[in-house]
Design a protein around this motif. Structure first.
Motif, short mmCIF file in Angstrom:
data_model
loop_
_atom_site.label_atom_id
_atom_site.label_comp_id
_atom_site.label_asym_id
_atom_site.label_seq_id
_atom_site.Cartn_x
_atom_site.Cartn_y
_atom_site.Cartn_z
N UNK A 28 -66.64 0.01 -47.62
CA UNK A 28 -65.24 0.12 -48.01
C UNK A 28 -64.36 -0.21 -46.80
N UNK A 29 -63.24 -0.85 -47.07
CA UNK A 29 -62.31 -1.25 -46.02
C UNK A 29 -61.63 -0.03 -45.40
N UNK A 30 -61.25 -0.17 -44.15
CA UNK A 30 -60.45 0.84 -43.44
C UNK A 30 -59.21 0.14 -42.89
N UNK A 31 -58.22 0.93 -42.50
CA UNK A 31 -56.94 0.38 -42.06
C UNK A 31 -57.10 -0.65 -40.94
N UNK A 32 -58.03 -0.43 -40.05
CA UNK A 32 -58.24 -1.38 -38.95
C UNK A 32 -58.73 -2.76 -39.39
N UNK A 33 -59.13 -2.88 -40.66
CA UNK A 33 -59.61 -4.15 -41.19
C UNK A 33 -58.49 -5.02 -41.75
#
Length: 151
Positions: free
Chosen positions: A5-10
């Motif tokens: 799952x994506x995180x904000x840093x991505x």
């Protein structure tokens, strides 16, 4: 290769990957704000600390979800990553109890190979009135509507 799952840093890498594919006419562009607002629906493919793929599962209605912004880095195409990502998103839909997965796409052959079938956009009023109505391509959308029926 890691699917997660994506995180904000991505978000910046996701934005650049989607934009690169949009510039090639493969997907519609997405503004950064849309990525922030829908971050929890995005799954990424990471290879050696680099985002090389992305796709989102967006819930439209109780029985319908949509795969959005499916994009793979040019140097990673042809490796089956996009197909594997679609499979992960379809499984996510099944886990949520959502029986149909939609793709509005320019990549008809790819989605057909993933088990999707072409349908008329008019059979998808929840999509049309929720999202399409605000799209710059409405009412002259040139994408093809395709559905996958989750078993």
């Amino acid at each position: 290769m890691q699917f997660r799952k994506a995180v904000m840093g991505d978000t910046e890498a996701i934005y650049e990957l989607i934009q690169m594919n949009a510039d090639l006419g493969l997907v519609l562009p997405r503004p950064r704000i849309s990525l922030y607002e829908n971050l929890q629906s995005l799954t990424v493919i990471e290879d050696e600390d680099r985002i090389v793929g992305v796709g989102g599962l967006h819930i439209l209605w109780q029985d319908l979800a949509e795969i959005r912004s499916l994009a793979v880095a040019p140097d990673k195409k042809g490796m089956g990553l996009g197909k594997e990502l679609v499979s992960i998103l379809v499984k996510e839909s099944a886990q949520l109890g959502i029986p149909r997965v939609l793709s509005l796409t320019y990549q008809v052959d790819f989605f057909r190979k993933c088990g999707f079938e072409i349908v008329q956009k008019e059979t998808l009023p929840h999509k049309v009135w929720k999202d399409c109505i605000n799209c710059s391509k409405f009412p002259t959308c040139d994408e093809t509507a395709m559905l996958y029926y989750v078993s």
